[in-house]
Design an enzyme around this catalytic site. Structure first.
Site, PDB file in Angstrom:
ATOM      1  N   ASP A  94      49.265  36.710  41.937  1.00  0.00           N
ATOM      2  CA  ASP A  94      49.779  36.664  43.261  1.00  0.00           C
ATOM      3  C   ASP A  94      50.837  36.845  43.719  1.00  0.00           C
ATOM      4  OD1 ASP A  94      48.166  35.431  45.325  1.00  0.00           O
ATOM      5  OD2 ASP A  94      46.653  33.734  44.379  1.00  0.00           O
ATOM      6  N   GLY A 108      53.309  39.900  43.288  1.00  0.00           N
ATOM      7  CA  GLY A 108      52.363  41.028  44.006  1.00  0.00           C
ATOM      8  C   GLY A 108      51.760  41.371  44.012  1.00  0.00           C
ATOM      9  N   PHE A 155      48.019  42.696  44.440  1.00  0.00           N
ATOM     10  CA  PHE A 155      47.616  43.547  43.503  1.00  0.00           C
ATOM     11  C   PHE A 155      46.879  44.988  44.296  1.00  0.00           C
ATOM     12  CE2 PHE A 155      44.308  39.998  44.699  1.00  0.00           C
ATOM     13  CZ  PHE A 155      43.501  40.832  46.416  1.00  0.00           C
ATOM     14  N   HIS A 201      35.223  39.243  48.512  1.00  0.00           N
ATOM     15  CA  HIS A 201      34.545  38.854  49.119  1.00  0.00           C
ATOM     16  C   HIS A 201      35.605  38.983  50.472  1.00  0.00           C
ATOM     17  CE1 HIS A 201      34.363  34.409  49.279  1.00  0.00           C
ATOM     18  NE2 HIS A 201      35.518  35.241  49.475  1.00  0.00           N
TER      19      HIS A 201
END
Length: 337
Positions: free
Chosen positions: A199, A225, A227, A245
């Site tokens: 995360d 980091g 993604f 989502h």
């Protein structure tokens, strides 16, 4: 509870539907004022509640009686006590507390829904802040994390039960796993697993706090980091829960491809969200999809069919789906050895 017409072929049903936001605000306010925590200590009269919550008194009996009609409170003579569900899930500090998400709804979602017409006209989010602003404000970030903990507290046991392949693997990675509340549940249920969270770096102090609280220091690790720009750590089981989502279809496709590279040969990707083709939750999940319209720049709920296309396109050998909890769908994508 009194039966109220909801047949929208009749004026009374249409008006009742139009005013259902009032029921929601009654509950949101009860959580904001911590009514259920106060009543957890025992039944109280209207006057005792007024004093403890430091309220004026006007409208108080109507508000309390409405909560009775909504099955959140019970009334015995002049005294009120929590209903069973409220006492289980809305008492602050309890392991099963889901009020964190409700508090976030009151602060963020409820005002944003008042601007739904503008969102539909413009296609722009209406929450007034982006996620970068949230993570850079420690107080707001802590509130967001509490709401996520409320969700994972419910979904964690359901996910552990719904997926039956944990014992065949050695490592699990939760992508966008916040402070590790979910992966900690998995590792505690299957102690042979090593766990990891990927995360944003701002989550790290909250992660360290949670892992220490769970006694899992050294067993669950944190990787900071983005993604979208950084490679994901490798693991046998990679999870994307309530992550896709938040993003538009092309970004969802990219993240599934990122996850494919992260999954070890023979491993699995687990994705869960409020997917739109779960017929039993169609209304609820459409509401959540509109939440995404209101609070993200491009997010929405999506179908299993869309996700299957992303997973197969990324290279996963097989894709299957199953219900998860009351409203979510779990998709299991397996990578060939």
């Amino acid at each position: 509870m009194t039966s109220i017409p909801t047949d929208t072929s009749r004026p009374a049903g249409i008006l009742r539907l139009a005013n259902s936001f009032c029921d929601a605000k009654a509950l949101l306010t009860a959580v904001e004022l911590d009514l259920f925590t106060v009543l957890h200590a025992g039944p109280a009269s209207e006057e005792e509640i007024r004093r403890r919550l430091e309220l004026h008194g006007r409208g108080l009996s109507d508000w309390l009686d409405l909560l009775v009609e909504l099955n959140l409170l019970e009334r015995d003579g002049v005294r009120y006590r929590n209903g069973a569900g409220a006492d289980r899930h809305l008492v602050r500090g309890a392991d099963s507390y889901i009020g964190g998400f409700i508090e976030r709804s009151n602060r963020n979602l409820y005002p944003a829904w008042g601007r739904l017409s503008e969102a539909l006209r413009s296609g722009k989010q209406q929450s007034g802040s982006d996620f970068e602003a949230v993570v850079d404000n420690p107080k707001v970030l802590a509130q967001f994390i509490n709401s996520m903990d409320a969700l994972t507290g419910v979904l964690g046991p359901q996910l552990i039960e719904a997926y039956d392949g944990w014992s065949g693997y050695q490592s699990v990675l939760d992508v966008g796993g916040c402070r590790g509340a979910l992966v900690s549940q998995v590792v505690r249920a299957y102690p042979h697993l090593s766990g990891a969270v990927f995360d944003l770096p701002q989550m790290s102090p909250f992660f360290e706090e949670k892992v220490a609280e769970q006694g899992l220091a050294g067993k669950v690790t944190f990787h900071g980091g983005s993604f979208f720009t950084d490679p994901l750590p490798s693991a046998d089981v990679v999870m994307l829960g309530h992550v896709l989502h938040d993003w538009d279809p092309q970004q969802r496709k990219f993240l599934v491809e990122q996850a494919y590279r992260s999954v070890n040969p023979g491993g699995v990707l687990l994705v869960y969200d409020r997917m739109l083709d779960r017929a039993s939750s169609r209304v609820e999940n459409l509401v959540i999809s509109l939440d995404m319209l209101l609070v993200t720049d491009g997010g929405s709920e999506y179908t299993v069919t869309e996700l299957r296309g992303h997973a197969e396109g990324a290279g996963f050998a097989s894709v299957e789906d199953r219900p998860l909890g009351d409203d979510d769908t779990l998709v299991v994508a397996r990578k060939a050895r």
